[in-house]
Write an enzyme that holds these catalytic residues in place. Structure first.
Site, PDB file in Angstrom:
ATOM      1  N   THR A   2      33.775  38.186  39.026  1.00  0.00           N
ATOM      2  CA  THR A   2      34.592  39.277  39.572  1.00  0.00           C
ATOM      3  C   THR A   2      33.760  40.533  39.713  1.00  0.00           C
ATOM      4  OG1 THR A   2      36.755  40.306  39.376  1.00  0.00           O
ATOM      5  CG2 THR A   2      35.417  40.282  37.403  1.00  0.00           C
ATOM      6  N   GLY A 157      32.414  43.059  47.692  1.00  0.00           N
ATOM      7  CA  GLY A 157      33.142  41.923  48.261  1.00  0.00           C
ATOM      8  C   GLY A 157      32.452  41.314  49.465  1.00  0.00           C
ATOM      9  N   CYS A 160      28.864  39.674  47.313  1.00  0.00           N
ATOM     10  CA  CYS A 160      28.970  38.724  46.202  1.00  0.00           C
ATOM     11  C   CYS A 160      29.966  37.611  46.536  1.00  0.00           C
ATOM     12  CB  CYS A 160      29.419  39.463  44.938  1.00  0.00           C
ATOM     13  SG  CYS A 160      29.673  38.378  43.524  1.00  0.00           S
ATOM     14  N   THR A 163      33.359  37.600  44.591  1.00  0.00           N
ATOM     15  CA  THR A 163      34.169  38.811  44.725  1.00  0.00           C
ATOM     16  C   THR A 163      34.801  38.817  46.110  1.00  0.00           C
ATOM     17  OG1 THR A 163      32.673  40.029  43.258  1.00  0.00           O
ATOM     18  CG2 THR A 163      34.078  41.344  44.701  1.00  0.00           C
TER      19      THR A 163
END
Length: 174
Positions: A2, A157, A160, A163
């Protein structure tokens, strides 16, 4: 994993997180809420790591906050002590980012409680990307804390694979 990022600027502290939950190499959920308010809405917290582990830690941390009448640092140190010494808790795999009107802290399973010098926290698999983006925005713009968190999470986001761009954001004004 995350991405959780926290920024403190101009009387505001914000913690935001993405919503992706993965199991191995499969995305299981895209809209998980990894950031929440604790202790009568006076503390905000986000987690990176195992979801069940994090919920256990949130619950324990909230108990510590109650025990220490909302004193964030004292509650964090007590949680870290328990986390480090208790056999069951030692198996929990998560990091917590917590903040109130006075401090922003990272709590780890190794028993560490870290207060970053610049009040910028970024944890999880996308943490380095979000931290880089947030630092650049803090140093080169007049954007508010919430805007910096939103933009940093979006950048993480995009980069990754663990994410996504779903965001849960909590903010305290002091």
């Amino acid at each position: 994993m995350t991405t959780i990022v926290s920024v403190r600027r101009d009387g505001h502290v914000v913690i935001g997180g993405d919503g992706q939950v993965t199991l191995g190499n499969t995305v299981m959920k895209g809209n998980a809420k990894k950031v929440r308010r604790l202790y009568n809405n006076k503390v905000i917290a986000g987690f990176a790591g195992g979801t069940a582990d994090a919920f256990t830690l949130f619950e324990l941390f909230e108990r510590k906050l109650e025990m220490h009448q909302g004193h964030l640092t004292k509650a964090a140190v007590e949680l870290a002590k328990d986390w480090r010494t208790d056999r069951m808790l030692r198996k929990l795999e998560a990091l917590l980012a917590v903040a109130d009107e006075t401090a922003s802290l990272i709590i780890t399973g190794n028993g560490d409680v870290v207060q970053p010098e610049d009040d910028l926290i970024a944890i999880g698999s996308g943490g380095p990307y979000a931290q880089s983006a947030a630092r650049a925005l803090l140093e080169n713009t007049e954007l508010g804390a919430r805007d910096i968190v939103e933009k940093s999470l979006s950048i993480a986001g995009d980069i990754c694979i663990y994410t996504n761009r779903f965001q849960t954001i909590e903010e305290l004004t002091y």
